[in-house]
Design a protein around this motif. Structure first.
Motif, PDB file in Angstrom:
ATOM      1  N   ALA A   1     -18.284  12.271 -32.690  1.00  0.00           N
ATOM      2  CA  ALA A   1     -19.131  11.806 -31.270  1.00  0.00           C
ATOM      3  C   ALA A   1     -18.658  10.206 -31.411  1.00  0.00           C
ATOM      4  CB  ALA A   1     -20.341  11.685 -31.435  1.00  0.00           C
ATOM      5  N   SER A   2     -18.437   9.513 -32.695  1.00  0.00           N
ATOM      6  CA  SER A   2     -18.013   8.073 -32.744  1.00  0.00           C
ATOM      7  C   SER A   2     -16.793   7.932 -32.487  1.00  0.00           C
ATOM      8  CB  SER A   2     -18.603   7.893 -34.377  1.00  0.00           C
ATOM      9  OG  SER A   2     -19.739   7.820 -34.539  1.00  0.00           O
ATOM     10  N   GLU A   3     -15.738   9.017 -32.771  1.00  0.00           N
ATOM     11  CA  GLU A   3     -14.393   8.923 -32.498  1.00  0.00           C
ATOM     12  C   GLU A   3     -14.405   8.698 -31.072  1.00  0.00           C
ATOM     13  OE1 GLU A   3     -12.641  12.202 -34.042  1.00  0.00           O
ATOM     14  OE2 GLU A   3     -13.209  11.400 -36.309  1.00  0.00           O
ATOM     15  N   GLN A   4     -15.151   9.609 -30.246  1.00  0.00           N
ATOM     16  CA  GLN A   4     -14.920   9.545 -28.692  1.00  0.00           C
ATOM     17  C   GLN A   4     -15.837   8.406 -28.083  1.00  0.00           C
ATOM     18  OE1 GLN A   4     -13.380  11.808 -26.792  1.00  0.00           O
ATOM     19  NE2 GLN A   4     -13.836  10.465 -25.401  1.00  0.00           N
ATOM     20  N   ALA A   5     -16.793   7.700 -28.737  1.00  0.00           N
ATOM     21  CA  ALA A   5     -17.310   6.668 -28.352  1.00  0.00           C
ATOM     22  C   ALA A   5     -16.118   5.261 -28.338  1.00  0.00           C
ATOM     23  CB  ALA A   5     -18.550   6.086 -29.187  1.00  0.00           C
ATOM     24  N   CYS A   6     -15.581   5.374 -29.509  1.00  0.00           N
ATOM     25  CA  CYS A   6     -14.514   4.251 -29.522  1.00  0.00           C
ATOM     26  C   CYS A   6     -13.382   4.220 -28.612  1.00  0.00           C
ATOM     27  CB  CYS A   6     -13.986   4.345 -30.903  1.00  0.00           C
ATOM     28  SG  CYS A   6     -15.032   3.665 -32.459  1.00  0.00           S
ATOM     29  N   LYS A   7     -13.092   5.524 -28.237  1.00  0.00           N
ATOM     30  CA  LYS A   7     -12.081   5.821 -27.207  1.00  0.00           C
ATOM     31  C   LYS A   7     -12.592   5.433 -25.913  1.00  0.00           C
ATOM     32  CE  LYS A   7      -9.876   9.867 -29.818  1.00  0.00           C
ATOM     33  NZ  LYS A   7      -9.906  11.154 -29.706  1.00  0.00           N
ATOM     34  N   ASP A   8     -13.766   5.654 -25.320  1.00  0.00           N
ATOM     35  CA  ASP A   8     -14.550   5.132 -24.107  1.00  0.00           C
ATOM     36  C   ASP A   8     -14.693   3.970 -24.276  1.00  0.00           C
ATOM     37  OD1 ASP A   8     -14.571   7.933 -23.600  1.00  0.00           O
ATOM     38  OD2 ASP A   8     -16.539   8.329 -24.350  1.00  0.00           O
ATOM     39  N   LEU A   9     -14.947   3.116 -25.255  1.00  0.00           N
ATOM     40  CA  LEU A   9     -14.907   1.699 -25.334  1.00  0.00           C
ATOM     41  C   LEU A   9     -13.838   0.791 -25.183  1.00  0.00           C
ATOM     42  CD1 LEU A   9     -17.772   1.259 -28.109  1.00  0.00           C
ATOM     43  CD2 LEU A   9     -18.018   0.612 -26.003  1.00  0.00           C
ATOM     44  N   ALA A  10     -12.542   1.482 -25.409  1.00  0.00           N
ATOM     45  CA  ALA A  10     -11.466   1.032 -25.452  1.00  0.00           C
ATOM     46  C   ALA A  10     -10.764   0.298 -24.320  1.00  0.00           C
ATOM     47  CB  ALA A  10     -10.076   1.810 -26.065  1.00  0.00           C
ATOM     48  N   PRO A  11     -11.061   0.902 -23.110  1.00  0.00           N
ATOM     49  CA  PRO A  11     -10.430   0.089 -21.725  1.00  0.00           C
ATOM     50  C   PRO A  11     -11.392  -1.236 -21.716  1.00  0.00           C
ATOM     51  CG  PRO A  11     -10.770   2.594 -21.441  1.00  0.00           C
ATOM     52  CD  PRO A  11     -11.481   2.258 -22.693  1.00  0.00           C
TER      53      PRO A  11
ATOM     54  N   VAL B   1     -17.313   1.858 -37.741  1.00  0.00           N
ATOM     55  CA  VAL B   1     -18.523   2.256 -37.822  1.00  0.00           C
ATOM     56  C   VAL B   1     -18.544   3.477 -38.923  1.00  0.00           C
ATOM     57  CG1 VAL B   1     -19.961   3.764 -36.358  1.00  0.00           C
ATOM     58  CG2 VAL B   1     -18.244   2.500 -35.332  1.00  0.00           C
ATOM     59  N   GLY B   2     -19.238   2.796 -40.037  1.00  0.00           N
ATOM     60  CA  GLY B   2     -19.493   3.808 -41.295  1.00  0.00           C
ATOM     61  C   GLY B   2     -20.724   4.184 -41.234  1.00  0.00           C
ATOM     62  N   PHE B   3     -20.972   4.960 -42.271  1.00  0.00           N
ATOM     63  CA  PHE B   3     -22.327   5.735 -42.309  1.00  0.00           C
ATOM     64  C   PHE B   3     -22.562   5.927 -43.856  1.00  0.00           C
ATOM     65  CE2 PHE B   3     -20.661   7.164 -38.260  1.00  0.00           C
ATOM     66  CZ  PHE B   3     -21.538   6.835 -37.327  1.00  0.00           C
ATOM     67  N   ALA B   4     -23.798   5.642 -44.073  1.00  0.00           N
ATOM     68  CA  ALA B   4     -24.097   5.630 -45.737  1.00  0.00           C
ATOM     69  C   ALA B   4     -25.735   6.633 -45.658  1.00  0.00           C
ATOM     70  CB  ALA B   4     -24.348   4.203 -46.021  1.00  0.00           C
ATOM     71  N   LYS B   5     -25.663   7.174 -46.676  1.00  0.00           N
ATOM     72  CA  LYS B   5     -26.799   7.926 -47.380  1.00  0.00           C
ATOM     73  C   LYS B   5     -27.165   7.789 -48.725  1.00  0.00           C
ATOM     74  CE  LYS B   5     -29.224  12.173 -46.545  1.00  0.00           C
ATOM     75  NZ  LYS B   5     -29.117  13.361 -45.917  1.00  0.00           N
TER      76      LYS B   5
ATOM     77  N   GLY C   1     -17.161   7.653 -41.888  1.00  0.00           N
ATOM     78  CA  GLY C   1     -16.659   6.300 -41.166  1.00  0.00           C
ATOM     79  C   GLY C   1     -15.583   6.828 -40.273  1.00  0.00           C
ATOM     80  N   VAL C   2     -15.520   5.857 -39.412  1.00  0.00           N
ATOM     81  CA  VAL C   2     -14.011   5.800 -38.269  1.00  0.00           C
ATOM     82  C   VAL C   2     -13.895   4.445 -38.472  1.00  0.00           C
ATOM     83  CG1 VAL C   2     -15.689   5.727 -36.360  1.00  0.00           C
ATOM     84  CG2 VAL C   2     -13.286   6.371 -36.128  1.00  0.00           C
ATOM     85  N   VAL C   3     -12.293   4.117 -38.428  1.00  0.00           N
ATOM     86  CA  VAL C   3     -11.699   2.606 -38.114  1.00  0.00           C
ATOM     87  C   VAL C   3     -10.903   3.060 -36.859  1.00  0.00           C
ATOM     88  CG1 VAL C   3     -10.381   0.848 -39.083  1.00  0.00           C
ATOM     89  CG2 VAL C   3     -12.054   2.101 -40.644  1.00  0.00           C
TER      90      VAL C   3
ATOM     91  N   PRO D   1      -0.234   3.569 -28.599  1.00  0.00           N
ATOM     92  CA  PRO D   1      -1.675   3.847 -28.135  1.00  0.00           C
ATOM     93  C   PRO D   1      -2.580   3.361 -29.163  1.00  0.00           C
ATOM     94  CG  PRO D   1      -0.725   5.685 -28.803  1.00  0.00           C
ATOM     95  CD  PRO D   1       0.381   4.624 -28.851  1.00  0.00           C
ATOM     96  N   PRO D   2      -3.771   3.544 -28.783  1.00  0.00           N
ATOM     97  CA  PRO D   2      -5.051   2.891 -29.669  1.00  0.00           C
ATOM     98  C   PRO D   2      -4.876   4.074 -31.131  1.00  0.00           C
ATOM     99  CG  PRO D   2      -5.978   2.956 -27.571  1.00  0.00           C
ATOM    100  CD  PRO D   2      -4.588   3.465 -27.567  1.00  0.00           C
ATOM    101  N   THR D   3      -4.959   3.585 -32.380  1.00  0.00           N
ATOM    102  CA  THR D   3      -4.696   4.280 -33.489  1.00  0.00           C
ATOM    103  C   THR D   3      -5.987   4.138 -34.182  1.00  0.00           C
ATOM    104  OG1 THR D   3      -3.870   2.192 -34.561  1.00  0.00           O
ATOM    105  CG2 THR D   3      -2.282   4.124 -33.829  1.00  0.00           C
ATOM    106  N   TYR D   4      -6.139   5.358 -35.033  1.00  0.00           N
ATOM    107  CA  TYR D   4      -7.472   5.394 -35.711  1.00  0.00           C
ATOM    108  C   TYR D   4      -7.345   6.424 -36.818  1.00  0.00           C
ATOM    109  CZ  TYR D   4      -8.764  10.034 -33.960  1.00  0.00           C
ATOM    110  OH  TYR D   4      -8.953  11.147 -33.536  1.00  0.00           O
ATOM    111  N   ALA D   5      -8.397   6.193 -37.884  1.00  0.00           N
ATOM    112  CA  ALA D   5      -8.563   7.186 -38.786  1.00  0.00           C
ATOM    113  C   ALA D   5     -10.122   7.181 -39.104  1.00  0.00           C
ATOM    114  CB  ALA D   5      -7.766   6.697 -40.261  1.00  0.00           C
TER     115      ALA D   5
END
Length: 354
Positions: A9-19, A144-148, A155-157, A164-168
């Motif tokens: 979901a976070s990956e998709q959110a970043c893609k949706d924020l990119a434009p 966007v990192g997640f901790a417990k 996390g996603v960077v 194009p936009p790049t991520y891991a």
């Protein structure tokens, strides 16, 4: 696989924020960017990205959030504002579109609230804001990192301004990785990833002693992606200030791919691999007395600039005061060579930790 679903979901959110981020990148001016009290840069993109990830994506799942920015965002009616900055009218449609898309993702995440109990998000909305505001946007990332229980677990960077936009992304405990970064280069010659600006005498000594080529770039998240791209001889070593939101996602991403990101200070001392603690707290949970120098970036009292921090009350709760050491390997012999070399350098040229 609740963390994996959260990452997707976070990956998709970043893609949706990119434009939206891409358009804002072309509109940096006095109405959309300003200098903060610590001389760092803040833009409407920082405020909007953090606000939407927090309120639209993560809120319904009940996650606690630690974010770099603390801005008042108005998206109720135009003109949209972020603190005293104005969102350009040409971007309002992109803002609304991104908001709706993240809201839909957040509603789906709500079903996982129970499974995500105890997870805290650490967000750097635009990691490398100075680069974002000076024409080096390809070096910026959304982190966007997640901790417990204090550990970076996922996390996603995401670099929104590469083409194009790049991520891991990655979650070590669930064996999940995703992304589209270029395959690692075959070149294994020694390289050191550094900031674009000045570096400490300690890192200058490392470059000479190794010897290693210096590769300049901005953003902690971006440099961890570069570790995945630049081959086996590449290291990211920093003895100057970062914060938990810079490293939470990055640590999870590199760890999920067989690497590591740990504190520099104990690694120099005896090779110990000690990660930072990621907890929502009013006190710096990794503070060590008289190790780090007080700076405008890490201090609650900038008038003490240049002094060693003797008490945790003198530093911000999320400052990374012990530096970082990151490589894309956990090979014991390789790590021992790094530690021994850094320890030898530190005898005559100590790490700055400022």
């Amino acid at each position: 696989m609740a963390l994996t679903n959260l990452l997707r979901a976070s990956e998709q959110a970043c893609k949706d924020l990119a434009p939206m981020v891409q358009k804002l990148y072309t509109m940096i001016n006095a109405d959309t960017a300003k200098e903060k009290g610590d001389k760092s840069i803040f833009t409407v993109a920082d405020g909007l990205v953090q606000h939407m990830i927090t309120t639209e994506l993560l809120a319904k799942a009940g996650l606690e959030v630690v974010g770099e920015e603390d801005a008042k965002v108005n998206l109720e009616r135009p003109p949209f504002t972020v603190d005293d900055l104005t969102v350009p009218g040409e971007v309002e449609g992109d803002v609304k579109e991104a908001q709706a898309r993240l809201r839909a993702l957040g509603e789906k995440l709500a079903a996982s609230a129970a499974e995500l109990a105890g997870v805290t998000a650490f967000i750097d909305p635009i990691d490398g804001t100075r680069e974002f505001s000076t024409g080096l946007g390809e070096q910026c990332s959304i982190c966007v990192g997640f901790a417990k229980e204090g550990k970076a677990v996922a996390g996603v960077v995401f670099r929104p301004l590469t083409s194009p936009p790049t991520y891991a992304s990655g979650c070590p405990t669930e064996g999940y990785t995703s992304g589209n970064t270029p395959a690692a280069a075959a070149d294994s010659s020694p390289k050191l990833l550094t900031s674009n600006g000045s570096i400490s005498k300690f890192l200058e000594a490392y470059l000479e002693k190794q010897p290693a080529a210096r590769v300049k770039s901005g953003g902690a998240g971006n440099k961890v992606l570069m570790l995945l791209e630049h081959g086996a001889g590449c290291a990211y070593i920093q003895d100057r200030g970062l914060s938990r939101w810079d490293t939470c996602a990055a640590e999870a991403v590199i760890k999920a791919r067989g690497g590591l990101l740990v504190k520099l200070s104990p690694f120099i001392r005896d090779g110990s691999l000690v990660p930072y603690t990621y907890l929502k707290s009013d006190v710096n949970t990794d503070f060590t007395p008289n190790e780090a120098k007080i700076t405008p970036y890490n201090s609650t009292d900038p008038s003490l600039k240049g002094q060693l921090a003797a008490d945790a009350s003198q530093v911000k709760p999320y400052s990374n005061l012990a530096g970082i050491f990151a490589v894309n390997t956990t090979d014991e012999q390789t790590l021992t060579k790094y530690s021994e070399l850094l320890r030898e350098i530190a005898k005559s040229t100590p790490a700055a930790f400022d």
